[in-house]
Design a protein around this motif. Structure first.
Motif, short mmCIF file in Angstrom:
data_model
loop_
_atom_site.label_atom_id
_atom_site.label_comp_id
_atom_site.label_asym_id
_atom_site.label_seq_id
_atom_site.Cartn_x
_atom_site.Cartn_y
_atom_site.Cartn_z
N MET A 1 12.23 12.23 22.34
CA MET A 1 11.15 11.57 23.08
C MET A 1 9.86 11.55 22.24
N THR A 2 9.11 10.52 22.43
CA THR A 2 7.83 10.40 21.74
C THR A 2 6.73 10.77 22.71
N GLY A 3 5.88 11.70 22.31
CA GLY A 3 4.80 12.10 23.18
C GLY A 3 3.66 11.11 23.14
N ARG A 4 2.85 11.11 24.18
CA ARG A 4 1.67 10.26 24.17
C ARG A 4 0.51 11.02 23.53
N LEU A 5 0.48 12.33 23.80
CA LEU A 5 -0.62 13.15 23.31
C LEU A 5 -0.21 13.95 22.08
N LEU A 6 0.99 14.49 22.15
CA LEU A 6 1.48 15.37 21.09
C LEU A 6 2.45 14.64 20.19
N ARG A 7 2.29 14.85 18.89
CA ARG A 7 3.31 14.36 17.98
C ARG A 7 3.49 15.40 16.88
N PRO A 8 4.63 16.08 16.87
CA PRO A 8 4.86 17.01 15.76
C PRO A 8 5.03 16.21 14.48
N ARG A 9 4.16 16.43 13.48
CA ARG A 9 4.18 15.60 12.27
C ARG A 9 5.25 16.05 11.29
N LEU A 10 5.42 17.35 11.17
CA LEU A 10 6.42 17.89 10.23
C LEU A 10 7.60 18.44 11.02
N GLY A 11 8.78 17.95 10.74
CA GLY A 11 10.00 18.50 11.35
C GLY A 11 10.67 19.44 10.37
N VAL A 12 11.17 20.54 10.86
CA VAL A 12 11.80 21.54 9.99
C VAL A 12 13.21 21.84 10.50
N VAL A 13 14.19 21.66 9.62
CA VAL A 13 15.54 22.15 9.92
C VAL A 13 15.57 23.58 9.40
N GLY A 14 15.70 24.54 10.31
CA GLY A 14 15.59 25.94 9.91
C GLY A 14 16.61 26.84 10.57
N GLY A 15 16.40 28.12 10.37
CA GLY A 15 17.31 29.12 10.91
C GLY A 15 18.41 29.48 9.92
N LEU A 16 18.27 29.01 8.69
CA LEU A 16 19.34 29.14 7.67
C LEU A 16 18.87 29.98 6.50
N GLY A 17 18.56 31.29 6.68
CA GLY A 17 18.53 31.98 7.93
C GLY A 17 17.15 31.97 8.57
N PRO A 18 17.05 32.63 9.72
CA PRO A 18 15.80 32.64 10.48
C PRO A 18 14.61 33.27 9.75
N LEU A 19 14.84 34.39 9.05
CA LEU A 19 13.70 35.01 8.34
C LEU A 19 13.14 34.07 7.29
N ALA A 20 14.03 33.33 6.62
CA ALA A 20 13.59 32.38 5.60
C ALA A 20 12.72 31.29 6.24
N THR A 21 13.08 30.87 7.45
CA THR A 21 12.29 29.84 8.13
C THR A 21 10.95 30.39 8.61
N ALA A 22 10.96 31.65 9.08
CA ALA A 22 9.69 32.27 9.47
C ALA A 22 8.76 32.34 8.26
N ASP A 23 9.33 32.65 7.10
CA ASP A 23 8.56 32.70 5.85
C ASP A 23 8.02 31.30 5.49
N PHE A 24 8.86 30.28 5.63
CA PHE A 24 8.43 28.91 5.34
C PHE A 24 7.32 28.48 6.30
N TYR A 25 7.49 28.79 7.57
CA TYR A 25 6.48 28.44 8.59
C TYR A 25 5.14 29.08 8.22
N ARG A 26 5.21 30.37 7.89
CA ARG A 26 3.99 31.09 7.51
C ARG A 26 3.32 30.42 6.30
N LYS A 27 4.13 29.96 5.36
CA LYS A 27 3.57 29.31 4.17
C LYS A 27 2.89 27.98 4.49
N THR A 28 3.43 27.25 5.47
CA THR A 28 2.76 25.99 5.86
C THR A 28 1.42 26.28 6.54
#
Lengths: 244, 244
Positions: A1-28
């Motif tokens: 769905m496309t939001g009217r107010l919210l639009r997530p600009r960056l999509g992340v395929v993660g959890g491979l593994g989860p700690l690595a994604t938490a690290d990537f999120y923190r870096k962004t």
């Protein structure tokens, strides 16, 4: 769905593994000089650790993870993201198929990492610290050769064994063990004459903390991907800001 | 969209702020004793820092953030999540409206935190460290009273000033300043005779690291929410495992 107010600009395929994604999120997050919350980039992170083992599949010549990865890409496109990052190097084995299935551009982690290496490294010899699946796939070696680097991987069986162990220990949450294994891998790199190494598995930056030897240039592919994504979203006109 | 292979089980409304959500994500990972990636809980995290300031809106009597929050809840429901966590205490001011708009159950952060306090605390006096909006809303005080606790908030102007500063410094990424402010707030709690405090703002656990005084019980509402969500997803029959 496309939001009217919210639009997530960056999509992340993660959890491979989860700690690595938490690290990537923190870096962004750290990559954005923010005065308040709203300065940060909006994101949608799918943390889906159930995607079948990527490295094993490549080594067996199987595409088992591909339908799962395509579904993750579809979900992010359904949220109308502008660009997509895959926080797993090994999954980039299927980059072409995933790109073909995605409306949003997928930023390639190896392009980001090698662009960073190119900017920061005067030498021509670099080691790739990655899963056996990533090495078998060969997309790092291909890009390194194209960018003029000399790349011998694996440096030797002891090196790859240490890299494998560092990745496994991060996945198990055993960070002390992971650091010891990573330090051993760096030492073997140095003995082999490599002055630069790419952390080409998103688990490795977590293991590499505090154990990088002096004088060695270590390129964190996760960080390079985070910086490239943020730069692209903040300055969309510079689409090809990845020096190659 | 509903995936055939992938289903994010836990939906997270996050980015309020981003560091707080990264902290919450990390807590959901650490809460699972995992042997491999697939043991972890699948999640969809919306990190949408553009949602208007919650605390300011409550203090002005405005519902400005509500349509944004509903849209985030809608997006997570469109991904078919089983339960939702909102990684922001203040946003729980609109809990009833958000719950009414959501197919997936939203786990209330204050229920999780006070359940944890109830299990671990023999005394009856507890301080709530929160934004001014959360305190104005009153949902923590109401639940604490219902659970038999004595709750005086704010303890005094210097206390609330220190809490406000700790939250702000985390949002600015100034973690050393944040820790100093948080330590000052804990000291004022203790001077007031509170032996327990709830970190009722998701930025505060980041500030509280390493500065909790000896002998003080500090309940981390983010951690309590993470644990409650994981417990619910691993053991769905125990729907009301929140001791109150």
């Amino acid at each position: 769905m496309t939001g009217r107010l919210l639009r997530p600009r960056l999509g992340v395929v993660g959890g491979l593994g989860p700690l690595a994604t938490a690290d990537f999120y923190r870096k962004t997050i750290d990559a954005v000089p923010a005065e308040n919350d709203a300065d940060h980039i909006s994101m949608a992170i799918l943390s889906v650790p159930q995607i079948p083992d990527r490295s094993g599949a490549i080594r067996e010549g199987s595409d088992k993870p591909l339908p799962w990865l395509i579904e993750a890409i579809d979900m992010l496109n359904s949220l109308d993201v502008e660009i997509i990052a895959i926080a797993c190097n090994t999954a980039h084995h299927w980059y072409d198929a995933l790109s073909a299935a995605s409306r949003a551009e997928i930023i390639h982690i190896a392009d980001a990492a090698i662009g960073e290496l190119h900017r920061r490294y005067e030498g021509n010899r670099a080691a790739v610290m990655a899963t056996r699946g990533t090495l078998r796939s060969g997309f790092y070696q291909k890009r390194l050769r194209e960018a003029g680097f000399d790349c011998r991987n694996p440096i030797g069986p002891a090196f790859q064994h240490a890299v494998d162990d560092a990745i496994l220990q991060v996945k198990l949450g055993e960070l002390r063990q992971a650091r010891l294994a990573c330090a051993a891998a760096f030492e073997l790199c140095r003995q082999d004459g490599s002055e630069a190494a790419i952390l080409a598995c998103t688990e490795l930056p977590i293991a590499a903390e505090e154990v990088v030897p002096e004088g060695m240039l270590v390129i964190d592919a996760s960080l390079a991907l985070a910086l490239t994504c943020i730069q692209r979203l903040r300055d969309p006109d510079r689409r090809r800001n990845i020096a190659m």
